[in-house]
Every structure is written in C-alpha cells, then in structure tokens.
Design a protein around this motif. Structure first.
Motif, PDB file in Angstrom:
ATOM      1  N   ALA A 283      30.972  37.217  43.904  1.00 13.73           N
ATOM      2  CA  ALA A 283      30.396  36.781  42.630  1.00 13.73           C
ATOM      3  C   ALA A 283      28.888  37.018  42.612  1.00 13.73           C
ATOM      4  O   ALA A 283      28.325  37.430  41.595  1.00 13.73           O
ATOM      5  CB  ALA A 283      30.692  35.303  42.400  1.00 13.73           C
ATOM      6  N   GLY A 284      28.230  36.763  43.738  1.00  9.99           N
ATOM      7  CA  GLY A 284      26.801  37.017  43.813  1.00  9.99           C
ATOM      8  C   GLY A 284      26.466  38.480  43.588  1.00  9.99           C
ATOM      9  O   GLY A 284      25.523  38.817  42.858  1.00  9.99           O
ATOM     10  N   GLU A 285      27.254  39.367  44.205  1.00 10.00           N
ATOM     11  CA  GLU A 285      27.016  40.803  44.023  1.00 10.00           C
ATOM     12  C   GLU A 285      27.281  41.226  42.580  1.00 10.00           C
ATOM     13  O   GLU A 285      26.559  42.056  42.016  1.00 10.00           O
ATOM     14  CB  GLU A 285      27.900  41.612  44.977  1.00 10.00           C
ATOM     15  CG  GLU A 285      27.621  41.377  46.446  1.00 10.00           C
ATOM     16  CD  GLU A 285      26.159  41.608  46.814  1.00 10.00           C
ATOM     17  OE1 GLU A 285      25.585  42.625  46.386  1.00 10.00           O
ATOM     18  OE2 GLU A 285      25.588  40.754  47.509  1.00 10.00           O
ATOM     19  N   GLU A 286      28.313  40.645  41.968  1.00 10.44           N
ATOM     20  CA  GLU A 286      28.616  41.002  40.585  1.00 10.44           C
ATOM     21  C   GLU A 286      27.522  40.511  39.639  1.00 10.44           C
ATOM     22  O   GLU A 286      27.176  41.199  38.670  1.00 10.44           O
ATOM     23  CB  GLU A 286      29.977  40.432  40.173  1.00 10.44           C
ATOM     24  CG  GLU A 286      30.387  40.741  38.739  1.00 10.44           C
ATOM     25  CD  GLU A 286      30.683  42.216  38.458  1.00 10.44           C
ATOM     26  OE1 GLU A 286      31.297  42.508  37.412  1.00 10.44           O
ATOM     27  OE2 GLU A 286      30.302  43.084  39.288  1.00 10.44           O
ATOM     28  N   ARG A 337      33.092  44.998  32.263  1.00 10.00           N
ATOM     29  CA  ARG A 337      33.798  43.734  32.498  1.00 10.00           C
ATOM     30  C   ARG A 337      33.108  42.975  33.614  1.00 10.00           C
ATOM     31  O   ARG A 337      32.832  43.528  34.679  1.00 10.00           O
ATOM     32  CB  ARG A 337      35.260  43.983  32.874  1.00 10.00           C
ATOM     33  CG  ARG A 337      36.070  42.699  33.102  1.00 10.00           C
ATOM     34  CD  ARG A 337      37.558  43.003  33.204  1.00 10.00           C
ATOM     35  NE  ARG A 337      37.887  43.770  34.395  1.00 10.00           N
ATOM     36  CZ  ARG A 337      38.228  43.228  35.575  1.00 10.00           C
ATOM     37  NH1 ARG A 337      38.254  41.911  35.718  1.00 10.00           N
ATOM     38  NH2 ARG A 337      38.526  43.989  36.594  1.00 10.00           N
ATOM     39  N   PHE A 338      32.796  41.715  33.376  1.00 16.80           N
ATOM     40  CA  PHE A 338      32.216  40.843  34.394  1.00 16.80           C
ATOM     41  C   PHE A 338      33.345  40.322  35.268  1.00 16.80           C
ATOM     42  O   PHE A 338      34.235  39.616  34.790  1.00 16.80           O
ATOM     43  CB  PHE A 338      31.463  39.696  33.725  1.00 16.80           C
ATOM     44  CG  PHE A 338      30.821  38.730  34.681  1.00 16.80           C
ATOM     45  CD1 PHE A 338      29.732  39.119  35.440  1.00 16.80           C
ATOM     46  CD2 PHE A 338      31.292  37.433  34.799  1.00 16.80           C
ATOM     47  CE1 PHE A 338      29.122  38.225  36.320  1.00 16.80           C
ATOM     48  CE2 PHE A 338      30.694  36.537  35.670  1.00 16.80           C
ATOM     49  CZ  PHE A 338      29.612  36.928  36.433  1.00 16.80           C
ATOM     50  N   ASP A 339      33.335  40.663  36.552  1.00 17.50           N
ATOM     51  CA  ASP A 339      34.452  40.391  37.457  1.00 17.50           C
ATOM     52  C   ASP A 339      33.913  39.800  38.757  1.00 17.50           C
ATOM     53  O   ASP A 339      33.353  40.514  39.587  1.00 17.50           O
ATOM     54  CB  ASP A 339      35.203  41.702  37.719  1.00 17.50           C
ATOM     55  CG  ASP A 339      36.335  41.548  38.725  1.00 17.50           C
ATOM     56  OD1 ASP A 339      36.629  40.411  39.135  1.00 17.50           O
ATOM     57  OD2 ASP A 339      36.918  42.579  39.113  1.00 17.50           O
ATOM     58  N   VAL A 340      34.070  38.487  38.944  1.00 14.12           N
ATOM     59  CA  VAL A 340      33.514  37.829  40.128  1.00 14.12           C
ATOM     60  C   VAL A 340      34.218  38.241  41.411  1.00 14.12           C
ATOM     61  O   VAL A 340      33.734  37.942  42.510  1.00 14.12           O
ATOM     62  CB  VAL A 340      33.551  36.283  39.983  1.00 14.12           C
ATOM     63  CG1 VAL A 340      32.683  35.826  38.829  1.00 14.12           C
ATOM     64  CG2 VAL A 340      34.979  35.771  39.859  1.00 14.12           C
ATOM     65  N   GLY A 341      35.333  38.942  41.294  1.00 14.65           N
ATOM     66  CA  GLY A 341      36.028  39.414  42.485  1.00 14.65           C
ATOM     67  C   GLY A 341      35.869  40.909  42.708  1.00 14.65           C
ATOM     68  O   GLY A 341      36.560  41.491  43.547  1.00 14.65           O
ATOM     69  N   ARG A 342      34.955  41.543  41.989  1.00 16.57           N
ATOM     70  CA  ARG A 342      34.817  43.002  42.067  1.00 16.57           C
ATOM     71  C   ARG A 342      34.513  43.462  43.496  1.00 16.57           C
ATOM     72  O   ARG A 342      33.581  42.998  44.145  1.00 16.57           O
ATOM     73  CB  ARG A 342      33.695  43.470  41.134  1.00 16.57           C
ATOM     74  CG  ARG A 342      33.521  44.996  41.096  1.00 16.57           C
ATOM     75  CD  ARG A 342      32.390  45.396  40.168  1.00 16.57           C
ATOM     76  NE  ARG A 342      32.653  45.032  38.784  1.00 16.57           N
ATOM     77  CZ  ARG A 342      33.351  45.780  37.932  1.00 16.57           C
ATOM     78  NH1 ARG A 342      33.860  46.939  38.345  1.00 16.57           N
ATOM     79  NH2 ARG A 342      33.539  45.370  36.694  1.00 16.57           N
TER      80      ARG A 342
END
Length: 409
Positions: A283-286, A337-342
C-alpha cells in the motif's frame, strides 16, 4: 480509520485530439490545479513521447513521458546532468543558485561524496531509531485533530510529521521546530524558495555557526565538519543543502496527505488494508506511485544523444514527467486503478540511479506509521469540504484536505 463518506474515483483520462498544441498548456500551473494533466500525458505517451517545447518564459526543453525513457535518463548522469538545475525555471531568473552545490544539483563523483556526508542520517538504522519520535508525532497530530473535531490533512497532519522529522535529523532544537514549520509553510504556499526567506536563512546561519564551533550528533554538524575532495564545504554549500533538505519535505507531506486522500476516495481499498495488514508495504508503494508528488525533474544533456528517434543536442534541457511514467500502460497493469495490493510496483516516484531519493526509507516508514496508527486507533475521518490542489508544475498533490475527525466509538 473509518470512512464516513465515499468520494469519486479518479476518472480514466481519454486520449483525444492533440492537447499539446496550445503553447504552454503542460507548463501552466492552473492545469495541474484544476485541469487534467494525465489526459495530456496519456496522449503524449501514445503520440509524442519525446516532445519538443520551444522557448518562451521557460527555456526550450524536451518532454519525456514514457517509463523506460524516464528511467534511462535517471540512470545516466554522465549524459543527463543535474548540475545546471533540476527544475524548470523562468529564463528571467537565471541559473538555479544551488547549481553544482547541493545534493540534488550535483553529478558524480561530487554527488556521491556529498551524499556520503548525509547518508548515515537516512539509512535503515537511523530511521529505525527515529520511529519512536515519528510515532509520537503522528499520535500527537491525530490527537489534536480529535480534540478539535477537525483538521486539515496537509497542514495539520502530513506537514507537521514531515517537517518535525527532518528538523530533528538536521539538528533543529525542539523548541525551534514550530518556527521552522511556519517559515516553510509561508514559502510553500507562496511558491517561493526557502533561500529567499530572511527568517529561515538567518536562523540556519546562526545554527551553522553554533555547530561549527561545537559539533553535536546531527546532520548539520556532519556538513559543517565534512569534506568533499579533501576540502570543507563552503558556508553557502552548507546552507543551501539545509534549505534543499527542508524544501524536500514538501514532497513528503504531499505524499502523506495525498495517500490519505486516496484511501478516503477508495474505501474498498481501505477495507482491504484494514482486513489484511500484510498489505501495508504494498500500500505504501502504491501511494507513492499514485501520488507521484514530484511532477517533473529536469536534466541537461552533456552530449548529443538520440531518444525515440529524436536527436537531443548537448546543452538541451530534458524534462521527465514522473506522474506520466508511473501511469505507463506498458509497465503498470490498469495504471489508473488505485490498488493497495499492486505487485510488482517498480514506480519512479523516488527517482532512480545516482539520484534515488536519499529519504526513501524515511518516506516509507512515515507512510507505514501514519497508516498503522489510523487503522489501530479507530479514529473516524470524513472529508468536510472540497480538496484544493496545488497550482504548480514542480510538485503535485493537495494544498488542503479539510477533514472532520471523531474519536473511536
């Protein structure tokens, strides 16, 4: 953290007719405040990824909007120099006063030696020792929001966390940190250089003199007593590097505030994060990719070079648009798309190569601590007014995010 209101998801920009045709459009700060620069960058990635802008108020420059081109420029300081400035500035202002003197505006080998004077204050061990201080800063700012029932995510939360931390690293005493915060805020909001603020520079001249006479365990003492090529730094170099470090907190606070806003606007992703704390690093990286608080970075070509079929001449200015690279469809799946698991998420928000952000570990830990405290505390946040975005081509993000704050029930 509980979300009480759902907000609109960022729209996917459409690629229409040539939007770069009107001179100055991309370099108009108003576009970045109230328009849609992503629509322009998307068109440029597809139709004109290496784009020539002729001189006007700003110097002539080449725009790069594709991920691989941006990354290549970052990783080749011998061809793309930082020493003549890294931000577009009006021709009338002349050369950047920090050119060749600050960490951001030097090339190897001097850059590496200057970085060596500062690196120990930003490495994993140093940041780990700061975690308690940063956690207390997060808790104090949130507690004040609960007490007042309202706060601004930028000024009252993100800015204070970011500024107090860098002030501690540099060696600014606790009793002076609020003054530093106020001076920096005045400059950031007025889009003025900190070097032009008499209070700020006068304070650091006095502090530099103190550390020169009696060094303590802080970064300013390292600069005051360090050497590059066997020579001590000049007073101007010391002061400009302090100004550069404090100025960089603007990027940090924008990432924190815009990350909080992204979670409020994407409650499903917030719910994922709340349900699975293992997603915090991703999530931090996203958040870093999504917010891309450094809008552009400029380099000066040192030799003729070809990029995308275009010949760049020695002396030409090359501007990389970081938010565009971080939405490149050839690198990121569903980039809007905002994806906290990307994962993977090899974004360019912290640059790359020799100029990879010296505060990268600090930025990631601050994000983790803020998100963890919000999730653990159960504090309820609700956007209470319109978001005001910065009118700037240098940094991107919110200038103001008004929030209602409620204690956990």
């Amino acid at each position: 953290m509980t979300v009480l209101a759902e907000h609109a998801v960022q729209p996917r920009p459409a690629a229409g007719p040539d939007p770069v045709g009107r001179p100055g459009l991309l370099t108009d700060p108003a576009l970045h405040a109230t328009g849609d620069p992503h629509a322009i960058w998307r068109w440029m990635r597809e139709h004109s990824p290496v784009h020539r802008h002729e001189a006007g108020e700003l110097p002539a420059f080449w725009s790069l909007t594709r991920y691989e081109d941006i990354r290549a420029v970052y990783r080749d300081p011998a061809t793309f120099s930082s020493a003549q400035g890294v931000l577009l500035r009006p021709l009338a202002l002349g050369e950047d006063p920090g050119a060749g003197q600050t960490l951001a505006l030097t090339d190897p080998p001097r850059h590496k030696q200057l970085r060596g004077l500062m690196a120990d204050w930003f490495n994993t061990r140093a940041v780990r020792e700061l975690e308690g201080f940063m956690r207390d800063a997060v808790r104090d700012t949130l507690a004040l929001g609960v007490e007042r029932g309202a706060c601004d995510a930028v000024d009252d939360v993100a800015a204070r966390i970011s500024m107090y931390t860098i002030a501690r690293i540099i060696g600014v005493p606790r009793e002076d940190q609020e003054s530093l915060f106020q001076w920096a805020n005045e400059c950031f909001l007025a889009h003025r250089s900190l070097a032009a603020h008499h209070g700020f520079m006068g304070y650091f001249i006095d502090l530099m003199d103190q550390r020169t006479a009696e060094p303590t365990d802080d970064l300013l003492s390292s600069l005051a007593h360090g050497t590059v090529d066997g020579e001590p730094l000049t007073e101007e170099e010391i002061l400009l590097n302090c100004e550069n470090l404090v100025g960089a907190t603007e990027n940090g606070r924008l990432a924190l505030a815009a990350g909080l806003l992204a979670l409020l606007e994407h409650p499903a992703e917030l719910a994922r994060l709340r349900a699975d704390r293992a997603l915090l690093p991703a999530a931090g990286e996203e958040i870093l990719r999504w917010t891309s608080s450094a809008t552009h970075s400029m380099r000066t070509a040192t030799r003729p070079v070809e990029i995308g079929g275009h010949r760049i001449e020695a002396g030409d200015k090359v501007v990389v648009w970081v938010p565009s690279g971080n939405r490149d469809e050839t690198v990121f799946t569903d980039p809007y798309r905002f994806d906290v698991g990307r994962t993977p998420n090899r974004h360019l928000a912290l640059a790359a190569g020799e100029h990879f952000c010296i505060g990268s570990t600090l930025a990631r830990v601050q994000l983790r601590l803020l998100l963890t405290e919000l999730l653990d505390s159960g504090i309820e946040l609700e956007q209470s007014g319109p978001v005001v975005r910065l009118s700037s081509i240098h940094v991107a993000g919110p200038e103001s995010v008004p929030l209602r704050v409620r204690a956990p029930r």
